[in-house]
Design an enzyme around this catalytic site. Structure first.
Site, short mmCIF file in Angstrom:
data_model
loop_
_atom_site.label_atom_id
_atom_site.label_comp_id
_atom_site.label_asym_id
_atom_site.label_seq_id
_atom_site.Cartn_x
_atom_site.Cartn_y
_atom_site.Cartn_z
N MET A 177 3.39 6.46 -2.08
CA MET A 177 4.38 7.08 -2.53
C MET A 177 4.70 7.32 -4.05
O MET A 177 4.89 8.46 -4.57
CB MET A 177 5.87 6.44 -2.24
CG MET A 177 6.10 6.10 -0.72
SD MET A 177 6.59 7.83 -0.36
CE MET A 177 6.36 7.63 1.51
N VAL A 208 0.68 -1.21 -0.10
CA VAL A 208 -0.08 -0.11 0.04
C VAL A 208 1.02 1.08 0.04
O VAL A 208 0.61 2.32 -0.51
CB VAL A 208 -0.96 -0.20 1.15
CG1 VAL A 208 -1.77 1.14 1.15
CG2 VAL A 208 -1.63 -1.12 1.08
N CYS A 209 1.93 1.17 0.74
CA CYS A 209 2.80 2.40 1.09
C CYS A 209 3.39 2.80 -0.29
O CYS A 209 3.82 3.94 -0.74
CB CYS A 209 4.01 2.19 2.10
SG CYS A 209 3.15 1.79 3.57
N THR A 210 3.90 1.59 -1.10
CA THR A 210 4.53 1.77 -2.20
C THR A 210 3.50 2.56 -3.38
O THR A 210 4.12 3.46 -4.30
CB THR A 210 4.81 0.34 -2.97
OG1 THR A 210 5.86 -0.30 -2.25
CG2 THR A 210 5.67 0.51 -4.39
#
Ligand code: BEZ
Length: 208
Positions: A49, A44-46
């Site tokens: 970002m 999810v973070c990828t």
């Protein structure tokens, strides 16, 4: 210290992927989108970002600088950015704060111990050029943020500052806006010479 709307964003010195920064000096005369995420090399973070990087022109147009944070190191961030660029088809150029000792995460109440003792939840802080916190949002670890909403709320805050208005539910740029109750009809005549629609004495809409 509590992080509240209207308060000054706490200052800090920290290492980032763009070198050491003093937060207030780095903010300068810009608005800021400051956001935390749980960890590098997570799915999810990828995507978040990558989305932030893809929207760099949209943030710049609004005089907004982006800065991310996770409780990983600069070396880990740097390796991960290569993956973000490759998988999200973008070039990430904004700084990511390295916070392995949780100094900034704790200062900004990004650690919610019932979720994780070491990883930050998905916090958002919109900070204005006076270093005031103007918006806070907190998402859980398993739900990615809505970046249309982040840009929308920045537009609403900047328009509210420029035109002394408020924005209704689901407002989008170009929609009618609200004359706040703090502005009486006498003052409204000067501020809104275009006139307004009085649905109730406390509910007046106008165009800007
Ligand atoms: C993610 O970024 O995919 C993620 C990180 C921590 C917990 C759950 C999801």
């Amino acid at each position: 210290m509590s992080i509240r709307i209207g308060g000054i964003a706490p200052n800090f010195d920290v290492e980032t992927t763009k070198g050491p920064i003093n937060f207030h000096q780095w903010i300068g005369d810009s608005w800021v989108f400051f956001f935390s995420h749980p960890a590098d090399f997570t799915p999810v973070c990828t995507t978040e970002m990558g989305r932030t990087a893809q929207l760099s022109n949209d943030f710049a147009k609004r005089n907004v600088k982006s800065i991310g944070l996770s409780t990983d190191t600069v070396a880990e961030h740097e390796k991960w950015i290569i993956d973000v660029d490759n998988t999200q088809n973008t070039v990430l150029t904004f700084p990511i704060i390295a916070d392995p000792d949780l100094k900034v995460a704790k200062l900004y109440e990004m650690i919610h111990p019932e979720e994780s003792a070491t990883q930050a939840v998905r916090s958002v802080f919109i900070i204005d050029p006076n270093k005031k916190i103007r918006l806070t949002l907190t998402y859980p670890m398993n739900v990615g943020r809505n970046f249309d909403e982040i840009l929308r709320v920045i537009d609403a805050l900047q328009l509210a500052d420029a035109k002394s208005i408020a924005t209704p539910a689901d407002w989008k740029p170009g929609d009618d806006v609200i004359i706040p109750p703090s502005i009486d009809n006498e003052a409204a005549k000067d501020l809104f010479p275009q006139g307004w629609n009085e649905i109730r004495p406390y509910l007046r809409t106008t165009k800007v």
